[in-house]
Design an enzyme around this catalytic site. Structure first.
Site, PDB file in Angstrom:
ATOM      1  N   SER A  91       1.293  -1.053   0.084  1.00 38.17           N
ATOM      2  CA  SER A  91      -0.236   0.100   0.186  1.00 38.17           C
ATOM      3  C   SER A  91       1.020   1.277   0.008  1.00 38.17           C
ATOM      4  O   SER A  91       1.521   2.113   0.968  1.00 38.17           O
ATOM      5  CB  SER A  91      -0.850   0.034   1.258  1.00 38.17           C
ATOM      6  OG  SER A  91      -2.322  -0.934   1.051  1.00 38.17           O
ATOM      7  N   LYS A 166      -5.720   3.133  -2.968  1.00 38.85           N
ATOM      8  CA  LYS A 166      -5.538   2.764  -1.962  1.00 38.85           C
ATOM      9  C   LYS A 166      -6.327   2.998  -1.092  1.00 38.85           C
ATOM     10  O   LYS A 166      -6.380   3.020   0.368  1.00 38.85           O
ATOM     11  CB  LYS A 166      -4.925   1.395  -1.732  1.00 38.85           C
ATOM     12  CG  LYS A 166      -3.886   1.472  -0.254  1.00 38.85           C
ATOM     13  CD  LYS A 166      -5.526  -0.086  -0.415  1.00 38.85           C
ATOM     14  CE  LYS A 166      -4.929  -0.770   1.250  1.00 38.85           C
ATOM     15  NZ  LYS A 166      -6.065  -2.276   1.831  1.00 38.85           N
ATOM     16  N   LYS A 235      -0.185   5.200   7.876  1.00 35.60           N
ATOM     17  CA  LYS A 235       0.824   5.220   6.578  1.00 35.60           C
ATOM     18  C   LYS A 235      -0.012   6.268   5.539  1.00 35.60           C
ATOM     19  O   LYS A 235      -0.672   6.993   5.023  1.00 35.60           O
ATOM     20  CB  LYS A 235       1.452   5.081   7.125  1.00 35.60           C
ATOM     21  CG  LYS A 235       2.108   4.703   5.396  1.00 35.60           C
ATOM     22  CD  LYS A 235       1.820   3.391   3.937  1.00 35.60           C
ATOM     23  CE  LYS A 235       1.956   2.272   5.090  1.00 35.60           C
ATOM     24  NZ  LYS A 235       1.023   1.235   3.916  1.00 35.60           N
TER      25      LYS A 235
HETATM   26  P1  NDP Z   1       3.944  -6.543   7.976  1.00 36.43           P
HETATM   27  O1  NDP Z   1       4.620  -5.163   9.101  1.00 36.43           O
HETATM   28  O2  NDP Z   1       3.570  -7.946   8.235  1.00 36.43           O
HETATM   29  O3  NDP Z   1       5.403  -7.630   6.874  1.00 36.43           O
HETATM   30  C1  NDP Z   1       6.195  -6.568   6.194  1.00 36.43           C
HETATM   31  C2  NDP Z   1       7.530  -7.103   5.583  1.00 36.43           C
HETATM   32  O4  NDP Z   1       8.180  -6.307   5.353  1.00 36.43           O
HETATM   33  C3  NDP Z   1       8.065  -8.215   6.382  1.00 36.43           C
HETATM   34  O5  NDP Z   1       8.620  -9.512   5.409  1.00 36.43           O
HETATM   35  C4  NDP Z   1       8.927  -7.271   6.680  1.00 36.43           C
HETATM   36  O6  NDP Z   1      10.362  -8.013   6.587  1.00 36.43           O
HETATM   37  C5  NDP Z   1       8.944  -6.246   5.465  1.00 36.43           C
HETATM   38  N1  NDP Z   1      10.375  -5.421   6.013  1.00 36.43           N
HETATM   39  C6  NDP Z   1      10.021  -4.048   6.904  1.00 36.43           C
HETATM   40  N2  NDP Z   1      11.065  -3.947   6.345  1.00 36.43           N
HETATM   41  C7  NDP Z   1      12.109  -3.880   5.258  1.00 36.43           C
HETATM   42  C8  NDP Z   1      13.306  -3.429   4.989  1.00 36.43           C
HETATM   43  N3  NDP Z   1      13.958  -1.595   5.286  1.00 36.43           N
HETATM   44  N4  NDP Z   1      13.283  -4.392   3.912  1.00 36.43           N
HETATM   45  C9  NDP Z   1      13.312  -5.590   3.504  1.00 36.43           C
HETATM   46  N5  NDP Z   1      11.540  -6.019   3.916  1.00 36.43           N
HETATM   47  C10 NDP Z   1      11.098  -4.616   5.028  1.00 36.43           C
HETATM   48  O7  NDP Z   1       3.162  -5.839   6.975  1.00 36.43           O
HETATM   49  P2  NDP Z   1       1.931  -6.672   6.199  1.00 36.43           P
HETATM   50  O8  NDP Z   1       2.155  -7.759   5.943  1.00 36.43           O
HETATM   51  O9  NDP Z   1       0.873  -6.242   7.159  1.00 36.43           O
HETATM   52  O10 NDP Z   1       1.769  -5.055   5.554  1.00 36.43           O
HETATM   53  C11 NDP Z   1       2.394  -4.959   3.683  1.00 36.43           C
HETATM   54  C12 NDP Z   1       1.822  -3.767   3.349  1.00 36.43           C
HETATM   55  O11 NDP Z   1       0.536  -4.563   2.828  1.00 36.43           O
HETATM   56  C13 NDP Z   1       1.846  -2.253   4.102  1.00 36.43           C
HETATM   57  O12 NDP Z   1       1.706  -2.027   3.005  1.00 36.43           O
HETATM   58  C14 NDP Z   1      -0.032  -2.792   4.491  1.00 36.43           C
HETATM   59  O13 NDP Z   1       0.241  -1.042   4.057  1.00 36.43           O
HETATM   60  C15 NDP Z   1      -0.300  -3.290   3.482  1.00 36.43           C
HETATM   61  N6  NDP Z   1      -1.708  -3.685   3.679  1.00 36.43           N
HETATM   62  C16 NDP Z   1      -2.148  -4.864   5.022  1.00 36.43           C
HETATM   63  C17 NDP Z   1      -3.003  -5.339   4.830  1.00 36.43           C
HETATM   64  C18 NDP Z   1      -3.037  -5.799   6.428  1.00 36.43           C
HETATM   65  O14 NDP Z   1      -3.918  -6.563   6.795  1.00 36.43           O
HETATM   66  N7  NDP Z   1      -2.262  -6.355   7.075  1.00 36.43           N
HETATM   67  C19 NDP Z   1      -4.386  -5.460   4.407  1.00 36.43           C
HETATM   68  C20 NDP Z   1      -3.713  -4.541   3.411  1.00 36.43           C
HETATM   69  C21 NDP Z   1      -2.315  -3.970   2.849  1.00 36.43           C
HETATM   70  P3  NDP Z   1      10.159  -8.489   7.863  1.00 36.43           P
HETATM   71  O15 NDP Z   1      10.099 -10.446   8.080  1.00 36.43           O
HETATM   72  O16 NDP Z   1      11.963  -9.096   8.449  1.00 36.43           O
HETATM   73  O17 NDP Z   1      10.064  -8.100   9.163  1.00 36.43           O
END
Ligand code: NDP
Length: 289
Positions: A91, A166, A235
């Site tokens: 997102s 979104k 965000k």
């Molecule tokens: P999470 O926090 O669960 O996962 C984030 C992911 O990004 C993890 O794999 C994390 O790795 C990785 N990450 C974080 N920082 C870095 C970095 N600096 N470099 C590389 N990888 C990184 O988030 P969500 O899965 O919940 O959300 C992901 C996206 O989807 C977001 O943009 C969110 O807004 C969107 N979204 C979320 C929903 C939800 O219900 N959760 C619904 C719809 C959209 P690590 O495991 O190492 O921390």
């Protein structure tokens, strides 16, 4: 066709699981454990390094923010092949996605923004709604990938349009959630049973996704699972507000919602779930949920 998937968080992990059932998939995660678990559960292949993901013809990212996506683009750009399609299901921010799309296009790499809605339940079930910004031909090719985890895939415009829709969707969710919290706090102060109140509201014209799907289990049953971090929701609202400002749209409600969510985020634990914002709305009125 080689596909790389980057970011196995709450959303990415199950989305990549659906993709791995339909296609050969290489996965990468910043911390290794989710990638190893994914390989064991779905038969995906773990990339040794992030750079290895550049060997694919399709790259999918599901990362917290566009800033993180841009940092990954920086690392992969020197190795990406001409003709590769990058699908960003983060997102994200439309300004950033247009910048990334332009940077990639200069090297003959295609880019679409394809964020999703439907939450973790939708990701697990593989029935997310996907909103796509980008060229029509790229949308058509991406459809074959997106249908693994999406049941409704809508082309909403040029690059950045998916991220814009979104952000608007999530700003609406936030506004509805906050308004529902204020009304429920008021009803409770009046001594009205909230189970009965929600039953009426949810069969009436005041209902919303927040009042129907999110608030009953939290407020009535005291279940507060973590499925979407409040900091990620905040965000999205900030992105929506910035879009509105850049288009000189008068949007006081959006500004106020942003202020309320930022305050909630600052006052709740850093890993608070997005629905916990209603705890902050209650606390502002001397109540506790
Ligand atoms: P999470 O926090 O669960 O996962 C984030 C992911 O990004 C993890 O794999 C994390 O790795 C990785 N990450 C974080 N920082 C870095 C970095 N600096 N470099 C590389 N990888 C990184 O988030 P969500 O899965 O919940 O959300 C992901 C996206 O989807 C977001 O943009 C969110 O807004 C969107 N979204 C979320 C929903 C939800 O219900 N959760 C619904 C719809 C959209 P690590 O495991 O190492 O921390």
């Amino acid at each position: 066709m080689k596909i790389s998937f980057i970011g196995l968080g709450a959303m990415g992990y199950p989305m990549a699981g659906h993709l791995a059932r339909d296609h050969g998939l290489t996965v990468w995660n910043r911390t290794g454990e989710p990638a190893e678990r994914h390989a064991a559960e779905f038969g995906s292949v773990v990339a040794e390094t992030l750079e290895e993901c550049a060997e694919a013809e399709i790259v999918v990212t599901v990362l917290p923010t566009s800033e993180v996506v841009e940092s990954v683009v920086d690392k992969l750009l020197p190795r990406l092949k001409k003709g590769t399609l990058w699908i960003d299901s983060t997102s994200g921010d439309p300004v950033s996605s247009r910048r990334t799309g332009k940077r990639l296009a200069e090297k003959g790499i295609r880019f679409i923004d394809a964020p999703v809605t439907g939450g973790v339940p939708g990701a697990l079930a593989g029935n997310l709604t996907v909103m796509v910004g980008g060229a029509s031909e790229d949308y058509v090719q991406a459809g074959a990938i997106l249908k693994s985890f999406g049941s409704r895939i809508v082309h909403v415009g040029e690059t950045g349009a998916g991220h814009a829709v979104k952000a608007a969707n999530n700003a609406l969710l936030a506004t509805n959630m906050w308004a529902a919290a204020e009304c429920l706090v008021t009803l409770r102060k009046l001594g009205i049973d909230l189970k009965s109140a929600l039953e009426v509201i949810n069969s009436g014209s005041g209902r919303s996704y927040a009042s129907e799907e999110l608030l009953p289990s939290r407020i009535l049953d005291g279940e507060w699972p973590l499925s979407f971090r409040l900091s990620l929701h905040e965000k999205d609202i900030r992105i929506a507000e910035a879009m509105s400002r850049s288009e000189k749209v008068s949007s006081p409600l959006l500004s106020l919602t942003t202020q309320l969510y930022t305050a909630a985020m600052r006052n709740l634990p850093s890993d608070a779930d997005y629905v916990e914002v209603v705890k902050f709305a209650a606390k502002m009125n001397g109540e506790k949920w």
